[in-house]
Design a protein around this motif. Structure first.
Motif, short mmCIF file in Angstrom:
data_model
loop_
_atom_site.label_atom_id
_atom_site.label_comp_id
_atom_site.label_asym_id
_atom_site.label_seq_id
_atom_site.Cartn_x
_atom_site.Cartn_y
_atom_site.Cartn_z
N LEU A 85 64.61 66.60 57.26
CA LEU A 85 64.90 66.21 58.86
C LEU A 85 66.02 67.04 59.25
O LEU A 85 66.47 67.34 60.47
CB LEU A 85 64.96 64.73 58.90
N LYS A 86 67.43 67.03 58.38
CA LYS A 86 68.56 67.89 58.79
C LYS A 86 68.28 69.28 59.24
O LYS A 86 68.57 69.73 60.14
CB LYS A 86 69.61 67.56 57.78
N LYS A 87 67.29 69.83 58.27
CA LYS A 87 66.96 71.25 58.66
C LYS A 87 66.09 71.49 59.79
O LYS A 87 66.42 72.33 60.51
CB LYS A 87 66.05 71.83 57.55
N ILE A 88 65.36 70.48 60.28
CA ILE A 88 64.54 70.64 61.52
C ILE A 88 65.72 70.41 62.58
O ILE A 88 65.62 71.22 63.53
CB ILE A 88 63.58 69.47 61.51
N GLY A 89 66.47 69.54 62.55
CA GLY A 89 67.40 69.50 63.48
C GLY A 89 68.33 70.83 63.74
O GLY A 89 68.45 71.60 64.88
N GLU A 90 68.74 71.36 62.92
CA GLU A 90 69.34 72.70 62.60
C GLU A 90 68.57 73.81 63.28
O GLU A 90 68.96 74.65 64.12
CB GLU A 90 69.85 72.85 61.38
N GLU A 91 67.29 73.73 62.75
CA GLU A 91 66.45 74.87 63.36
C GLU A 91 66.09 74.75 64.66
O GLU A 91 65.97 75.58 65.57
CB GLU A 91 65.24 74.99 62.50
N ALA A 92 66.06 73.53 65.26
CA ALA A 92 65.78 73.23 66.67
C ALA A 92 66.81 73.90 67.40
O ALA A 92 66.85 74.51 68.55
CB ALA A 92 65.45 71.76 66.79
N THR A 93 68.29 73.52 67.00
CA THR A 93 69.27 73.87 67.63
C THR A 93 69.20 75.60 67.79
O THR A 93 69.67 76.24 68.68
CB THR A 93 70.62 73.24 66.86
N GLU A 94 68.91 76.08 66.67
CA GLU A 94 68.96 77.71 66.57
C GLU A 94 67.86 78.18 67.56
O GLU A 94 68.13 79.14 68.08
CB GLU A 94 68.56 78.16 65.18
N VAL A 95 66.90 77.60 67.92
CA VAL A 95 65.70 77.75 68.71
C VAL A 95 66.17 77.77 70.25
O VAL A 95 66.37 78.65 71.11
CB VAL A 95 64.38 76.94 68.80
N VAL A 96 67.02 76.60 70.44
CA VAL A 96 67.77 76.42 71.79
C VAL A 96 69.02 77.78 71.87
O VAL A 96 68.89 78.22 73.10
CB VAL A 96 68.58 75.31 71.89
N LEU A 97 69.64 77.83 71.01
CA LEU A 97 70.68 78.94 71.17
C LEU A 97 69.89 80.40 71.38
O LEU A 97 70.34 81.06 72.10
CB LEU A 97 71.52 78.95 69.72
N ALA A 98 68.94 80.64 70.62
CA ALA A 98 68.08 81.87 70.72
C ALA A 98 67.42 81.93 72.23
O ALA A 98 67.57 82.80 72.67
CB ALA A 98 66.88 82.05 69.88
N ALA A 99 67.08 80.86 72.72
CA ALA A 99 66.49 80.61 73.89
C ALA A 99 67.52 81.01 74.90
O ALA A 99 67.34 81.52 76.08
CB ALA A 99 65.49 79.30 74.30
N LYS A 100 68.62 80.69 74.87
CA LYS A 100 69.73 80.60 75.82
C LYS A 100 70.08 81.81 76.00
O LYS A 100 70.72 82.47 76.87
CB LYS A 100 70.98 79.87 75.46
#
Ligand code: PRT
Length: 117
Positions: free
Chosen positions: A48-63
């Motif tokens: 679940l921690k990895k999912i949170g981290e990867e979701a943040t990475e998606v947000v940063l990539a999209a930004k």
């Protein structure tokens, strides 16, 4: 963009899910040779921690509006969600079925039809 038929996408998700099932330590997956087995062996907090981290990475990539990074990070996010689904005995097909159920149903109409809370 690949020209694979649409059905091939769910086939790939189901095939990866089959592989992840073989990696589950509950079915003999070996944490010393498999990333998935190692992650599942640590329990829900770890994936679940990895999912949170990867979701943040998606947000940063999209930004950053970087298409390659968005695709790469979204693949990481989806992969870790597949690991989570494996832990809970769920299949990607079931997620696709839920999306199919919603297909054509406007989000605005669905929200307006909800009973008052
Ligand atoms: N799709 C993937 C996949 N995507 C990403 N990853 C791994 O996920 C890990 C985490 O990615 P990060 O970029 O966050 O790396 P990190 O910060 O070093 O990771 P952590 O130390 O925080 O765990 C990396 O080790 C990636 O290699 C994957 N590992 C496996 N798969 C699939 O799962 C199957 C089974 O893998 P194994 O269990 O390792 O055999 C493979 O055949 C693939 O189909």
């Amino acid at each position: 963009m690949t020209d694979r038929p649409a059905n091939d996408s769910i086939d790939i998700l189901e095939r990866i899910a089959d592989t992840l099932a073989t990696r589950n330590p509950a079915r003999g997956g070996d944490p010393s040779t498999s990333y998935v087995a190692k992650l599942l062996a640590k329990g829900p907090d770890a994936f679940l921690k990895k999912i949170g981290e990867e979701a943040t990475e998606v947000v940063l990539a999209a930004k950053d509006a970087d298409p390659d990074k968005i695709l790469y990070e979204t693949a990481d996010l989806w992969f870790h969600c597949l690991v989570m689904l494996e832990h809970y005995g769920l299949r990607p097909r079931q997620v696709i079925d839920e999306l199919a159920r919603r297909e054509g149903l406007s989000g605005l109409a669905e929200k307006a039809a909800r009973p008052p809370s």
